[in-house]
Design a protein around this motif. Sequence first.
Motif, PDB file in Angstrom:
ATOM      1  N   VAL A 245       9.401   0.284  -2.095  1.00  0.00           N
ATOM      2  CA  VAL A 245      10.037   1.608  -1.990  1.00  0.00           C
ATOM      3  C   VAL A 245      11.545   1.482  -2.155  1.00  0.00           C
ATOM      4  N   ARG A 246      12.129   0.460  -1.557  1.00  0.00           N
ATOM      5  CA  ARG A 246      13.578   0.268  -1.664  1.00  0.00           C
ATOM      6  C   ARG A 246      13.993   0.022  -3.113  1.00  0.00           C
TER       7      ARG A 246
ATOM      8  N   ALA B  66       6.002   3.744   4.261  1.00  0.00           N
ATOM      9  CA  ALA B  66       7.342   3.377   3.814  1.00  0.00           C
ATOM     10  C   ALA B  66       7.946   4.447   2.909  1.00  0.00           C
TER      11      ALA B  66
ATOM     12  N   TYR C  39      11.289   9.495   1.985  1.00  0.00           N
ATOM     13  CA  TYR C  39      11.773   9.948   0.680  1.00  0.00           C
ATOM     14  C   TYR C  39      10.881  11.053   0.116  1.00  0.00           C
TER      15      TYR C  39
ATOM     16  N   LEU D   3       0.445   1.287   4.512  1.00  0.00           N
ATOM     17  CA  LEU D   3       1.810   0.859   4.790  1.00  0.00           C
ATOM     18  C   LEU D   3       2.777   1.342   3.708  1.00  0.00           C
ATOM     19  N   LEU D   4       2.312   1.387   2.467  1.00  0.00           N
ATOM     20  CA  LEU D   4       3.152   1.913   1.395  1.00  0.00           C
ATOM     21  C   LEU D   4       3.431   3.399   1.595  1.00  0.00           C
TER      22      LEU D   4
ATOM     23  N   GLU E  46       3.543  -8.781   3.913  1.00  0.00           N
ATOM     24  CA  GLU E  46       4.064  -7.981   5.023  1.00  0.00           C
ATOM     25  C   GLU E  46       5.311  -7.195   4.649  1.00  0.00           C
ATOM     26  N   GLU E  47       6.195  -7.790   3.864  1.00  0.00           N
ATOM     27  CA  GLU E  47       7.456  -7.127   3.522  1.00  0.00           C
ATOM     28  C   GLU E  47       7.360  -6.280   2.254  1.00  0.00           C
TER      29      GLU E  47
ATOM     30  N   PRO F 188       5.714  -3.406   1.235  1.00  0.00           N
ATOM     31  CA  PRO F 188       5.879  -1.942   1.185  1.00  0.00           C
ATOM     32  C   PRO F 188       7.341  -1.497   1.212  1.00  0.00           C
ATOM     33  N   GLN F 189       8.112  -2.023   2.137  1.00  0.00           N
ATOM     34  CA  GLN F 189       9.523  -1.632   2.217  1.00  0.00           C
ATOM     35  C   GLN F 189      10.285  -2.081   0.984  1.00  0.00           C
ATOM     36  N   ALA F 190       9.978  -3.288   0.489  1.00  0.00           N
ATOM     37  CA  ALA F 190      10.687  -3.809  -0.681  1.00  0.00           C
ATOM     38  C   ALA F 190      10.395  -2.973  -1.921  1.00  0.00           C
TER      39      ALA F 190
END
Length: 254
Positions: free
Chosen positions: A75-76, A125, A129, A121-122, A68-69, A71-73
Motif C-alpha cells: 500500500v505504501r 492496510a 486511503y 491484511l491488505l 508479515e510486512e 501489506p503495509q509495504a
Amino acid sequence: MSNHLAVDFTGRVVIVTGAGSGIGRAVAVSFADAGAAVLGVGRNEQALAELAAAHEPIETICRDVTEEEAPQAIVRAAVDRWGRLDVLVNNAGVFLSMPLHEVTYDRVRQILDTNVTAPSLLAGAALPYLRTSRGSIVNIASTFGHRPLALAGHYGASKAAIEHLTRSWALELAPDGIRVNAVAPGPVETSALAASGLSPADVQQIKDAEAARIPLGRRGRPEDIAGWVVRLADPAVEWVTGQVLTVDGGLENT
C-alpha cells in the motif's frame, strides 16, 4: 471489455495482487487500458518486469503477499508513487488439491495464509486511503466457494471465507462509502492447476472434464473475468456492494 462499457479510471490508482499471470495480469491490463495507474504485485520478478514493460501505466512490486510486512509495504508503494489509492483487487491465491487423507498443518496454513489472511491484511492496510477516495475492494472468489469440490475442500473453504468477508466488509464499510464486491470465476485457463503439483496428464484430464460440464462449452479465459472486476470497481456502479458475481459459463447451474 473496459472500452465496451466506457469505463474511465483516469486519475485513479489501483493495486492488483497476483498480477504476474492469469486473471491478475488480465485485470491489471484492463485497468491500465481504462486509464488507471496500476501497481501490480507478484512473486515472479521476470513476469512483472515483462508486464510493466508492455504497459506504461503499470508499475510493479515483487512481494509475497503472505509476508508479515507485505501489506503495509504494498500500500505504501502505491501511495508514495501516486499519492492516493482508489481500488484494491485481492486476486493472489493458491489452489491445492488436498484430499482429506493428505491434509497437513503446513498445507492448510498455506491455503489460508494466501487466500484469506493476506487479503484481509491488505484490505486493512488500504482502508485509510480507500476512506479518503471512497474507493472499492474487489475480491476474487471462486465458483467452488459455494459449490462442493471433491479433493480440494480446503481451497473451496478458503473461497467461501472470501465470499463471507466480502459481504461482511460491505456492511461494515458502507458508512465510509467504500464498496466491497467479489467475482467468483469458474475454471479458467491459468497456471494454477499446473502449479498445484498435479501431473500434466491429470491437469489435462481435469481441464477436459471441466469443459465438458460447462454449459457454454469451454473453460474461461482471464479476460472473461477481468472486465467484470473493472466494472464492479467503477465508481459509476455506486449502488452495488456486497455482491458475489459468478462468472463461470453456467457451471453453477448444473
